[in-house]
Enzyme design. Structure first.
Site, PDB file in Angstrom:
ATOM      1  N   SER A   1       0.691  -1.214  -0.099  1.00 54.78           N
ATOM      2  CA  SER A   1       0.020   0.139   0.141  1.00 54.78           C
ATOM      3  C   SER A   1       0.924   1.414  -0.015  1.00 54.78           C
ATOM      4  CB  SER A   1      -1.088  -0.064   1.233  1.00 54.78           C
ATOM      5  OG  SER A   1      -1.307   1.652   1.453  1.00 54.78           O
TER       6      SER A   1
ATOM      7  N   ASN B   1      -1.126  -7.027  -0.300  1.00 59.72           N
ATOM      8  CA  ASN B   1      -2.517  -7.086  -0.782  1.00 59.72           C
ATOM      9  C   ASN B   1      -2.436  -8.324  -1.970  1.00 59.72           C
ATOM     10  OD1 ASN B   1      -3.555  -4.937   0.642  1.00 59.72           O
ATOM     11  ND2 ASN B   1      -2.875  -3.489  -0.647  1.00 59.72           N
TER      12      ASN B   1
ATOM     13  N   GLU C   1      -7.229 -10.135  -6.912  1.00 62.96           N
ATOM     14  CA  GLU C   1      -8.281  -9.305  -7.346  1.00 62.96           C
ATOM     15  C   GLU C   1      -8.398  -8.746  -8.713  1.00 62.96           C
ATOM     16  OE1 GLU C   1      -8.509  -6.484  -3.423  1.00 62.96           O
ATOM     17  OE2 GLU C   1      -6.464  -6.745  -3.990  1.00 62.96           O
TER      18      GLU C   1
END
Ligand code: ARG
Length: 461
Positions: free
Chosen positions: A279, A287, A292
């Site tokens: 991040s 992440n 995703e």
């Protein structure tokens, strides 16, 4: 004088905005290897049939091969003014050997059957590459299953703890989905492998060409049986896009699981640093962006199928220029599918599986409740009655914050006299898993057999 191949009947140059609106070479340049191979085979056949001289076809072919080399080496300039890949290559051919000879290549041919041929050859290549990448991804899944063949995890329905399963069984579920995906691409290959050249604009040609010869040269199984169908049909692309959409839907479901499982609440797995991102503000973050994005890109690939279905549903026979819009969505889906498979194989093999954590989570949520009911059934109770008895036992446990295996035999006997010493064995996590020996069940012996079968199918060991 207009410089377009079709410029003969026009008195004006095309409007610049109309030209930019209609061109396709900015994306269909990718078809060049097929366009050239198709033209080479066609030129050979024209000479064989005596429609052009052998010397002429020789000149055409060597110039086409030069053009191919120039494109591969980045020395070729695609011109938007020349509209599409077919006309760009034809114009380059004219430049090299003159219009008199170059102009003969298009005898008995139209861009309508030419683009159908190119797209079919493109799809054959893509399905071939995608099948190879599916194989690699399946190998990664099988390796992950084999490396963690001891791990028991909670199986879920409604995202609630349901029954324990082997982690390997869960991974092999995706192996099965991918086998069906693989078969869909193989079917797509066969649907696609029909040679349309010779259909010309829509009605066929009056020249005595030899279509079978072109088909043989370009490795097609057969020639199309109806010239109108051959230039109007994009079913093979719809089949391709739907195979892509189903595959991406499968990968999207896996992605969703990877994302959930790597959350601190689950902590079932950890995605390797090499496949995670950080991040920009929160220094602690790791992440699962690859998963995703696969979930996100699946939406795009599903959308591409809708684009093509929408594109085709209102078109009268035969060719309509709308069909040029088939390319961006087809190229996009093919690229997304290949890039996804490429990154997922190494991401899956580098996963850390926290087996202890998975097993710990099997201790809560009454994953062995069905087995307690099955125990009573084996002692003679009907399943419906046993379901009710165990439901009451679960309520008792919830009130007293206990697991089923914590209950002493006397307590169980208060619910049914059928309970006996052997009940503890029926509740044991390993026994719960290993008792599911039915074909397709999660028993370790079954899963190990399935791993061996998968490895045989994939040609490993
Ligand atoms: N660029 C066109 C396409 O992709 C090729 C076929 C054009 N044919 C025509 N008659 N305008 O569909």
């Amino acid at each position: 004088m207009p410089k377009k191949q079709w410029g003969g009947r026009f008195r004006k140059e095309q409007d610049r905005l109309a030209l930019l609106y209609t061109e396709s070479v900015s994306f269909d340049w990718r078809l060049y290897p097929y366009d050239i191979a198709g033209s080479v085979a066609y030129a050979q056949m024209l000479a064989h049939c005596g429609i052009v001289k052998k010397t002429e076809s020789g000149k055409i072919i060597s110039a086409l091969l030069e053009i191919d080399k120039e494109i591969v080496e980045g020395r070729f300039t695609f011109e938007l003014e020349l509209e599409d890949i077919h006309t760009n290559i034809e114009a380059a051919l004219v430049k090299k050997i003159g219009a008199d000879v170059a102009g003969k290549l298009h005898t008995g041919r139209s861009r309508n059957d030419q683009v159908a041929l190119d797209m079919r050859m493109y799809i054959r290549d893509q399905t071939f590459s995608i099948i190879a990448l599916i194989d690699e991804f399946q190998k990664a899944l099988v390796k992950l299953a084999e490396d963690n063949s001891e791990v028991i995890m909670p199986g879920f329905t409604h995202m609630q703890h349901a029954q324990p399963v082997l982690f390997a069984h869960h991974m092999l579920a995706y192996y099965e989905m991918l086998t069906r995906d693989r078969n869909r691409f193989a079917d797509c290959y066969h649907t696609t492998n029909v040679m349309p050249l010779g259909s010309a604009a829509l009605a066929g040609t009056s020249f005595s060409i030899n279509r079978a010869m072109v088909a043989k040269e370009l490795d097609f199984d057969s020639v199309s049986r109806n010239s109108m169908d051959a230039v109007a049909d994009r079913d093979f692309l719809i089949v391709f896009l739907s195979a892509c959409a189903i595959l991406m839907t499968h990968i999207s479901r896996l992605s969703e699981e990877l994302i959930i499982w790597s959350s601190p609440e689950f902590r079932f797995i950890e995605i390797d640093d090499a496949f995670a991102t950080g991040s920009s503000i929160m220094p602690q973050k790791k992440n699962p962006d690859v998963a995703e994005l696969a979930r996100g890109k699946a939406a795009r690939v599903n959308g591409n199928l809708m684009i093509l279905l929408g594109l085709m549903k209102g078109l009268p026979l035969t060719y309509n220029r709308d069909m040029q819009e088939d390319k961006p969505c087809v190229f996009d889906s093919a690229d997304v599918v290949m890039n996804t498979l490429r990154v997922f194989a190494p991401m899956m093999t580098s996963l850390t599986v926290y087996g202890d954590r998975m097993e710990e989570m099997c201790r809560s949520g009454f994953l062995n409740a069905t087995d307690l009911a099955d125990y009573l059934v084996k002692k003679g109770m009907s399943f419906r009655e046993a379901h009710g008895v165990v439901g009451k036992i679960v309520t008792h446990c919830l009130e007293n914050i206990l697991a089923l295996e914590d209950l002493p035999l006397e307590t169980l006997r208060n619910f049914s006299p059928l309970f006996d010493q052997d009940v503890s064995g029926a509740l044991d996590l390993n026994n719960v898993v290993n008792s599911r020996r039915v074909v397709g069940g999660t028993a370790r012996a079954n899963v190990l057999r399935e791993i061996r079968r998968a490895k045989r199918e994939l040609g490993i060991q």
